[in-house]
Design an enzyme around this catalytic site. Structure first.
Site, PDB file in Angstrom:
ATOM      1  N   ASP A  55       0.822  -1.220   0.000  1.00 53.81           N
ATOM      2  CA  ASP A  55       0.000   0.000   0.000  1.00 53.81           C
ATOM      3  C   ASP A  55       0.852   1.264   0.000  1.00 53.81           C
ATOM      4  O   ASP A  55       0.427   2.313  -0.466  1.00 53.81           O
ATOM      5  CB  ASP A  55      -0.864   0.024   1.276  1.00 53.81           C
ATOM      6  CG  ASP A  55      -2.243  -0.557   1.031  1.00 53.81           C
ATOM      7  OD1 ASP A  55      -2.391  -1.282   0.039  1.00 53.81           O
ATOM      8  OD2 ASP A  55      -3.154  -0.286   1.828  1.00 53.81           O
ATOM      9  N   HIS A  63      -9.486   8.894  -2.850  1.00 51.23           N
ATOM     10  CA  HIS A  63      -9.961   7.584  -2.394  1.00 51.23           C
ATOM     11  C   HIS A  63     -10.800   7.831  -1.143  1.00 51.23           C
ATOM     12  O   HIS A  63     -10.263   8.043  -0.057  1.00 51.23           O
ATOM     13  CB  HIS A  63      -8.764   6.670  -2.084  1.00 51.23           C
ATOM     14  CG  HIS A  63      -9.157   5.300  -1.610  1.00 51.23           C
ATOM     15  ND1 HIS A  63      -9.041   4.173  -2.402  1.00 51.23           N
ATOM     16  CD2 HIS A  63      -9.653   4.864  -0.424  1.00 51.23           C
ATOM     17  CE1 HIS A  63      -9.461   3.117  -1.716  1.00 51.23           C
ATOM     18  NE2 HIS A  63      -9.836   3.520  -0.507  1.00 51.23           N
ATOM     19  N   GLU A  74      -8.153  -2.691  -6.732  1.00 51.83           N
ATOM     20  CA  GLU A  74      -6.833  -2.990  -6.172  1.00 51.83           C
ATOM     21  C   GLU A  74      -6.418  -4.423  -6.469  1.00 51.83           C
ATOM     22  O   GLU A  74      -5.241  -4.706  -6.692  1.00 51.83           O
ATOM     23  CB  GLU A  74      -6.850  -2.723  -4.660  1.00 51.83           C
ATOM     24  CG  GLU A  74      -6.994  -1.236  -4.338  1.00 51.83           C
ATOM     25  CD  GLU A  74      -7.354  -0.966  -2.887  1.00 51.83           C
ATOM     26  OE1 GLU A  74      -6.441  -0.687  -2.108  1.00 51.83           O
ATOM     27  OE2 GLU A  74      -8.547  -1.027  -2.542  1.00 51.83           O
ATOM     28  N   GLY A  96     -16.697   7.892  -2.718  1.00 53.07           N
ATOM     29  CA  GLY A  96     -16.302   8.567  -3.952  1.00 53.07           C
ATOM     30  C   GLY A  96     -17.039   8.045  -5.171  1.00 53.07           C
ATOM     31  O   GLY A  96     -17.396   8.803  -6.076  1.00 53.07           O
ATOM     32  N   GLU A  97     -17.320   6.725  -5.174  1.00 55.56           N
ATOM     33  CA  GLU A  97     -17.994   6.109  -6.316  1.00 55.56           C
ATOM     34  C   GLU A  97     -19.512   6.255  -6.257  1.00 55.56           C
ATOM     35  O   GLU A  97     -20.175   6.272  -7.286  1.00 55.56           O
ATOM     36  CB  GLU A  97     -17.646   4.611  -6.385  1.00 55.56           C
ATOM     37  CG  GLU A  97     -16.197   4.339  -6.754  1.00 55.56           C
ATOM     38  CD  GLU A  97     -15.793   2.885  -6.505  1.00 55.56           C
ATOM     39  OE1 GLU A  97     -16.680   2.003  -6.559  1.00 55.56           O
ATOM     40  OE2 GLU A  97     -14.599   2.628  -6.248  1.00 55.56           O
ATOM     41  N   ASN A  98     -20.071   6.344  -5.043  1.00 64.90           N
ATOM     42  CA  ASN A  98     -21.523   6.200  -4.902  1.00 64.90           C
ATOM     43  C   ASN A  98     -22.292   7.426  -4.430  1.00 64.90           C
ATOM     44  O   ASN A  98     -23.512   7.442  -4.522  1.00 64.90           O
ATOM     45  CB  ASN A  98     -21.833   5.024  -3.965  1.00 64.90           C
ATOM     46  CG  ASN A  98     -21.382   3.707  -4.559  1.00 64.90           C
ATOM     47  OD1 ASN A  98     -21.852   3.317  -5.618  1.00 64.90           O
ATOM     48  ND2 ASN A  98     -20.441   3.037  -3.912  1.00 64.90           N
ATOM     49  N   PHE A 100     -21.692   6.790   5.909  1.00 65.62           N
ATOM     50  CA  PHE A 100     -22.118   8.071   5.325  1.00 65.62           C
ATOM     51  C   PHE A 100     -23.581   8.051   4.870  1.00 65.62           C
ATOM     52  O   PHE A 100     -24.246   9.081   4.880  1.00 65.62           O
ATOM     53  CB  PHE A 100     -21.199   8.453   4.162  1.00 65.62           C
ATOM     54  CG  PHE A 100     -19.878   9.004   4.617  1.00 65.62           C
ATOM     55  CD1 PHE A 100     -19.703  10.369   4.811  1.00 65.62           C
ATOM     56  CD2 PHE A 100     -18.802   8.158   4.877  1.00 65.62           C
ATOM     57  CE1 PHE A 100     -18.491  10.877   5.247  1.00 65.62           C
ATOM     58  CE2 PHE A 100     -17.580   8.664   5.319  1.00 65.62           C
ATOM     59  CZ  PHE A 100     -17.426  10.027   5.503  1.00 65.62           C
TER      60      PHE A 100
END
Length: 397
Positions: A147, A207, A383, A332-334, A283
């Protein structure tokens, strides 16, 4: 060529078997509750679930069952273990020694042990998983993918803390950064979407999951990132505080008589949006509460969006401009609302968002308008694929 990708946590293990010809996952699985009651393995193949419920006293037993599930006559995807050409392992911390992925041997294992003090929660289960795989598959090559590795290109003035230099020299105290495999993957996909060489563009990758970090990418290299010596630094997160005045920790110990362990629990597990909202670290729950008029939930979101926006502004200065901003990981994606709030106030960069495109969830898409000076992308991170690609490349040498 088929590659097994393994990501070991303290009591869990995620895996994928990836066919490198098509770069598609043949099987994905999760093992939970290793070493505790109620151990369970869930494997998905073409949307079909296969479940094994039996005691798994350790990671070795868990990996035995993973291999058993992969070769299962009815639910498996390979006929024999020899079809697994190599295994790629996610390793959280490679310290200063590893700036790229590496073929695992005894020397590498010793170096990983040396890094345990830098990642006491994450590296031990990574090491246990590697050792278990090496025992069960002694002839199969294994690769460690770190990472931290992508951020080893940070210039010294970016990674050095203004502390006595001996703390760096003797104890390795410096900025390392994390989520490197994700930042590397999405920045390369962004360059493909722009049809430009990654070396010719300046990208800020965001990210944003329960853990969150930003990265400034210049000429294909990480030059700045928000996490630090540990994954606690940087942005406000789900349960982590991110950057705060370090004297607050001394105040908590001296004035509030909290022990170091109690302080650790507060800043890692009880802070972030959970700490401010008092609602949740999820969230979706906080957004729901804010819509219902919960002021602390709204404040938690405002603080979160502000820290991300502030960091994007700082990284624009670091890069001397920006060509693309990428959103990835769970939030970030949703979350269209979070993306909109984060970018609200960055109009001076010439960013224009297409409201309809921004409503899309969890798919690869450009959400900026054609006349936006900065391209804005949503790119689901992968990843596991990045780990598999590295593993293929290194074992081919």
């Amino acid at each position: 060529m088929k590659i097994l990708v393994v990501n070991c946590g303290s009591s869990s293990l995620k895996y994928q078997l990836i066919d490198m010809t098509s770069e598609e996952a043949l099987a994905k699985g999760l093992v939970e509750r290793i070493g505790i009651e109620g151990s369970i393995l869930t494997q998905k193949v073409n949307g079909e679930k296969y479940i094994i419920e039996e005691p798994m006293k350790d990671h070795k037993k868990a990996i035995e069952l993973v291999l058993q599930a992969l070769v299962d006559k009815e639910h498996g995807v390979i006929s024999d273990m020899s079809e697994i050409a190599a295994v790629g392992h996610r390793v959280v911390h490679g310290g200063e020694k590893y700036a790229s992925s590496v073929l695992i041997n005894d020397e590498v294992m010793k170096a990983l042990e040396d890094c345990v003090k830098l990642a006491p929660l994450h590296n031990p289960p990574n090491i246990i998983g590697i050792n278990a795989c090496r025992e069960l598959m002694p002839k199969t090559p294994m690769v460690a993918v770190f990472d931290t590795a992508f951020h080893q290109t940070l210039p010294d003035y970016a990674y050095m803390y203004p502390l006595p230099y001996e703390l760096y020299e003797q104890n390795g105290i410096r900025k390392y950064g994390f989520h490197g495999t994700s930042h590397r993957y999405v920045s390369s996909v962004a360059s493909e979407m722009m049809e430009k060489d990654l070396k010719d563009i300046k990208v800020i990758t965001c990210h944003l999951g329960n853990g969150a970090s930003l990265c400034a990418v210049k000429e294909g290299k990480s030059v700045e990132t928000s996490m630090g010596f540990t994954p606690l630094a940087g942005l406000a997160m789900g349960t982590r505080c991110g950057d705060i005045d370090p004297a607050i920790l001394l105040f908590m110990e001296r004035e509030l008589k909290m022990s170091p362990d109690e302080v650790d629990t507060v800043i890692n597990k009880k802070s972030g949006v959970l700490g401010i909202s008092g609602v949740s670290s999820d969230f979706r729950d906080i957004e729901g509460a804010a819509e219902e008029g919960n002021k602390r939930a709204k404040l938690a979101l405002d603080v979160y969006h502000y820290t991300v926006r502030q960091t994007i502004g700082a990284y624009t200065a670091v890069l001397n401009g920006v060509d693309a901003i990428v959103f990835t990981a769970g939030l970030g994606e949703n979350s269209a609302a979070s993306r909109e709030e984060i970018l609200n106030g960055l109009e001076y960069l010439g960013i224009k968002i297409d409201a309809e495109k921004n409503k899309q969830r969890g798919k690869q898409i450009e959400i900026s308008t054609e006349d936006s000076k900065v391209k804005v992308f949503v790119i689901p991170t992968d990843e596991e694929l990045m780990i598999a690609r590295d593993t293929k490349e290194i074992t081919a040498k």
